[in-house]
Design an enzyme around this catalytic site. Structure first.
Site, PDB file in Angstrom:
ATOM      1  N   LEU A 285       0.803  -1.223   0.000  1.00 37.24           N
ATOM      2  CA  LEU A 285       0.000   0.000   0.000  1.00 37.24           C
ATOM      3  C   LEU A 285       0.839   1.277   0.000  1.00 37.24           C
ATOM      4  CD1 LEU A 285      -2.752   1.363   0.129  1.00 37.24           C
ATOM      5  CD2 LEU A 285      -2.681   1.109   2.618  1.00 37.24           C
ATOM      6  N   HIS A 286       0.648   2.098  -1.018  1.00 41.17           N
ATOM      7  CA  HIS A 286       1.389   3.353  -1.097  1.00 41.17           C
ATOM      8  C   HIS A 286       0.654   4.368  -1.966  1.00 41.17           C
ATOM      9  CE1 HIS A 286       2.595   1.226  -4.772  1.00 41.17           C
ATOM     10  NE2 HIS A 286       2.944   2.394  -5.284  1.00 41.17           N
ATOM     11  N   PHE A 287       0.877   5.637  -1.647  1.00 42.20           N
ATOM     12  CA  PHE A 287       0.428   6.754  -2.470  1.00 42.20           C
ATOM     13  C   PHE A 287       1.688   7.449  -2.970  1.00 42.20           C
ATOM     14  CE2 PHE A 287      -4.082   6.988  -1.268  1.00 42.20           C
ATOM     15  CZ  PHE A 287      -4.094   6.179  -0.146  1.00 42.20           C
TER      16      PHE A 287
END
Lengths: 402, 444
Positions: free
Chosen positions: B241-243
């Site tokens: 999970l990453h932005f």
């Protein structure tokens, strides 16, 4: 903060003669005057028409940024358009939803235009005129909005007088027929426009637009007259290239937001002169802007400045590399200080080096930043901010770029 | 199973090619990563933000003592740390040396010539037909990045005040979220926001992590600092999970597109659809609080995830405008339905490309870049009108279902959502469809 309010006072007092406020107060129109050179781009003058329309007192308004009057249903895209117009120092006329002190929203035609200093071409103020509107856009079956009004030509429907309040009373009589056409809006009777459910968009009529333009011209005349008296004349359009004419105006504005002391120098010009100097730099060194722009930084060096350090700087610049040095510099008053100087090449959108940035840090200077970012980190953040500004703002066709 | 081949972008100096990754069996890995082997005693700057009750920007008029605009602290921290890593040589190339321009036209698409970003290596296969995939510890993930690539920890403050600690211990028990550099940046300041990095969450949005991302945009307070998210199947290549985020101080084409409001929800969130833009999408704005806006968008994303629809999200305007694009390009690519000419550009239309920022590998493409070409490429990415309406209906059913717990949505007069559809929400079938998320079941 007291110093902020002082700057706001000075914004007007230094530019216009003393009875300018009185003259502006003679108008019943709603308008605000802002100063983009003060951090936060605050309102420095609000007309009594504005205070009446918004429900705020003068003290509540002076020092605020225009966004304080926006709210949850203000169209974000419109806000962006205004922001870009300010950045590019050009006029804009746009329908916008604002909020009064009591929280009620209202539509207005926002007409904003920059005012330039005649002598040096810089923007001194933005004048924003607000004309209340309440006309729903006409929607045809296929969703295309029409601007024309297909209402009955009966010129006798003058409900508008009551609806629009004092602004409308000044409309001269030979436009009454036109006014009647314009004011015959079904939305007058529609509960939607009574604030129960503010409509999602609103169009200004030609009359509204003319109203705004007329108000602006009146204000401009007053400002022109009163700036003539102080010898610091303003005008509607840029009459001369700005002092920092080597940089585009939008770049100037962006650099103006960086709080640290720094300069930009141009390696492509003879003797690599300073083409930008921040206010903090001027405060640190004691020079005025015109005394440093166009000159090489060597004036900061003096008798005891170490030549080895100077050579290191030259070397780094030649190699197009960043460097940090500790160098003895001199202010205008000949006093000296130790400067932790960080220099870095800065590229523009072409990918090539356009400038060098030099960020100064006076040794022993108390950490101004209450939060705890180290001085070195703040220095680097100035470099980063300069790099973003120079790169981004050289990307497009900027008409004011030389 | 649908797959496409592409060369993954290297985002960390510790990211190896497929096949070179070796499972670590505990014990020191010999360097300072974020895993158990190295994290003990690690210290990183910590920025803790204040959760706001009111939406930013609608502050009541500030009293005289707070008229000074807030110090752009998060921005200074991020820029300063990023520049520091640049000078330490941690990036694979200097992104500011990559030529870039705004293409003349109505929208001002942005093109960049970046030959150094993509490796001339063997392309890897990526599965594109499954938006939700389980985390695989053997593949590259962000616990493997070097601590020097991490700029700071980013958390909500416990006592409700903004605080900064230049050197705070990484509290493993507290599941820290971090901001790390992207070593193949597409613009200055390109970072990765990794919520709860040590929990190794797969690439899927949940309410908490989306809220963190939104707060980052709010805290940065700069409309030119935007965050983006790519789901699996919409060109995310790392299933952790990453932005992403970076600075670009020009308006994005997507931000200029006109919109038409289709609904307003009780929490004040307004949803519009994009008009006159090659990719069909929704725009979320408003909301009485940051959380309201965040939850509405996350719920929409969760709905898409649970229905296996790939999508991208752009957080813009200091967190006040959020764009959501369901897309189908990867699927088309896998099925061989994409025009060869477009494939040759090797542009993978992820969130930045869809928003109007195109990074091009070939000089020819850069020189010939035009609004028309950009439009044509992006039009391939968009769902068809019919499919988009289907997807919208799905989203609205979900959001209204959650919102109905509070009192229901209202629609503007030209709303396309039929009241019957919304009122038809029962605890039966709709819940089942989104049963993957507890959030839908807990109604306020």
């Amino acid at each position: 903060m007291a110093s902020q309010l002082l700057l706001i006072e000075q914004s007007f007092n230094s530019r216009y003669s003393v009875d300018v406020r009185e003259a502006l107060d003679e108008f019943s129109d709603s308008f605000t005057i802002t100063d983009p050179s003060i951090s936060g781009h605050p309102i420095v003058f609000a007309s009594r028409g504005f205070l009446k329309m918004s429900g705020y007192s003068k003290d509540e308004v002076i020092g605020q940024n225009g966004r304080a009057f926006q709210g949850p249903r203000t169209n974000r895209r419109s806000v962006m358009e205004i922001r870009e117009a300010i950045r590019e120092e050009r006029p804009i006329q746009i329908n916008l939803l604002n909020y009064r002190k009591d929280g009620t929203p209202f539509w207005m035609l926002f007409h904003m235009s920059p005012i330039f200093c005649k002598k040096d071409g810089r923007v001194t103020h933005f004048v924003g005129v607000q004309v209340p509107i309440s006309r729903k856009p006409r929607r045809s079956v296929n969703g295309i909005e029409r601007n024309s009004v297909d209402l009955c030509e009966d010129g006798s429907r003058l409900r508008g007088d009551i609806l629009f309040g004092s602004c409308r009373r000044e409309v001269c009589s030979d436009t009454l027929v036109e006014l009647g056409r314009v004011l015959a809006i079904e939305s007058v009777l529609d509960s939607d426009s009574r604030g129960l459910d503010i409509e999602e968009s609103c169009e200004a009529s030609d009359v509204d637009k003319q109203r705004a333009a007329t108000a602006f011209n009146k204000i401009l005349s007053v400002l022109t007259l009163h700036s003539e008296l102080t010898g610091r004349l303003v005008c509607e359009e840029r009459c001369s290239l700005p002092e920092q004419s080597l940089l585009s105006s939008s770049l100037n504005i962006s650099l103006g937001r960086i709080k640290q002391s720094f300069v930009l120098t141009d390696p492509h010009l003879a003797d690599m002169p300073i083409v930008y100097a921040s206010d903090a730099f001027l405060r640190l060194t004691g020079y005025a802007r015109h005394e440093v722009l166009g000159f090489n930084c060597r004036f900061l060096s003096g008798v005891d400045t170490d030549s080895v350090t100077l050579n290191r700087i030259k070397e780094s610049i030649r190699n197009e590399q960043a460097c940090t040095v500790r160098i003895l510099n001199y202010r205008k008053d000949k006093s000296s200080f130790w400067n932790f100087l960080h220099i870095s090449p800065v590229r523009n959108a072409s990918g090539k080096i356009a400038y060098f940035v030099g960020v100064q840090m006076e040794e022993g200077c108390k950490n101004q930043d209450g939060h705890g970012l180290s001085p070195e980190m703040r220095q680097l953040s100035a470099v980063g901010a300069v790099k973003v500004a120079v790169r981004s703002l050289s990307m497009g066709a900027d008409p004011s770029k030389s | 199973m649908l797959r496409i081949k592409r060369v993954p972008t290297i985002v960390s100096n510790y990211q190896k090619e497929e096949g070179e990754e070796v499972a670590r069996l505990g014990g020191g890995c010999g360097r300072n990563c974020l895993n158990k082997c190295c994290i003990q005693g690690a210290k990183l700057p910590l920025y803790s933000f204040k959760r706001q009750n009111k939406i930013v920007g609608d502050r009541c008029l500030a009293g005289p003592e707070s008229r000074e605009p807030p110090v752009d602290f998060l921005e200074s921290l991020l820029l300063g740390e990023w520049e520091d890593r640049m000078q330490r040589g941690l990036f694979r190339y200097d992104v500011t040396a990559c030529e870039t321009k705004v293409i003349p036209g109505d929208y001002g698409f942005i093109a960049q010539l970046n030959e150094g970003r993509h490796l001339k290596k063997r392309p890897t296969e990526f599965r594109v037909d499954k938006v939700l995939q389980t985390f695989d510890g053997n593949k590259f993930n962000f616990t493997k990045v070097g601590q020097e690539e991490v700029l700071f920890q980013f958390e909500a403050s416990v006592d409700g005040e903004v605080q900064f600690f230049p050197s705070a211990p990484v509290d493993v028990e507290n599941s820290p979220s971090v901001v790390a550099i992207n070593v193949s940046p597409i613009e200055y300041g390109h970072v990765l926001l990794i919520p709860r990095v040590l929990e190794c969450l797969p690439q899927r949005i949940d309410r908490d992590s989306f809220c963190l991302a939104l707060y980052m945009a709010v805290e940065a307070g700069n409309p030119y600092f935007r965050l983006g998210y790519n789901s699996l199947g919409a060109f995310a290549t790392i299933n952790h999970l990453h932005f992403q985020a970076y600075y670009l101080a020009v308006p994005f084409p997507i931000e200029k597109a006109p919109t038409k409001k289709i609904a307003t929800f009780d929490g004040g969130v307004m949803i519009s659809k994009l008009l006159n833009y090659p990719v069909r999408g929704l725009v979320f704005e408003g909301g009485n609080t940051v959380e309201e806006l965040s939850n509405t968008v996350s719920d929409a994303c969760i709905c898409l995830q649970d229905n296996n629809i790939p999508y991208n999200v752009l957080i813009a305007d200091c967190g006040r405008r959020i764009f959501l694009f369901p897309q189908c390009y990867a699927e088309k690519q896998a099925l061989g339905e994409v025009n060869a000419e477009l494939l040759d550009t090797q542009v993978n239309p992820a969130v930045w490309e869809i928003s109007g920022h195109m990074v091009l590998k070939r000089k020819k493409d850069y020189e010939e870049a035009s609004e028309e070409n950009a439009w044509r490429l992006l039009a391939e990415v968009s769902l068809s009108e019919a499919r988009f309406e289907e997807v919208n209906a799905l989203i609205f059913e979900t959001i209204a279902c959650i919102d109905n717990g509070k009192g229901g949505a209202t629609h503007s007069s030209e709303g396309e959502i039929k009241t019957e559809e919304v009122d038809a929400i029962t605890s039966g079938s709709q819940r089942a469809r989104v049963s993957g998320t507890q959030e839908c079941i807990v109604l306020q």
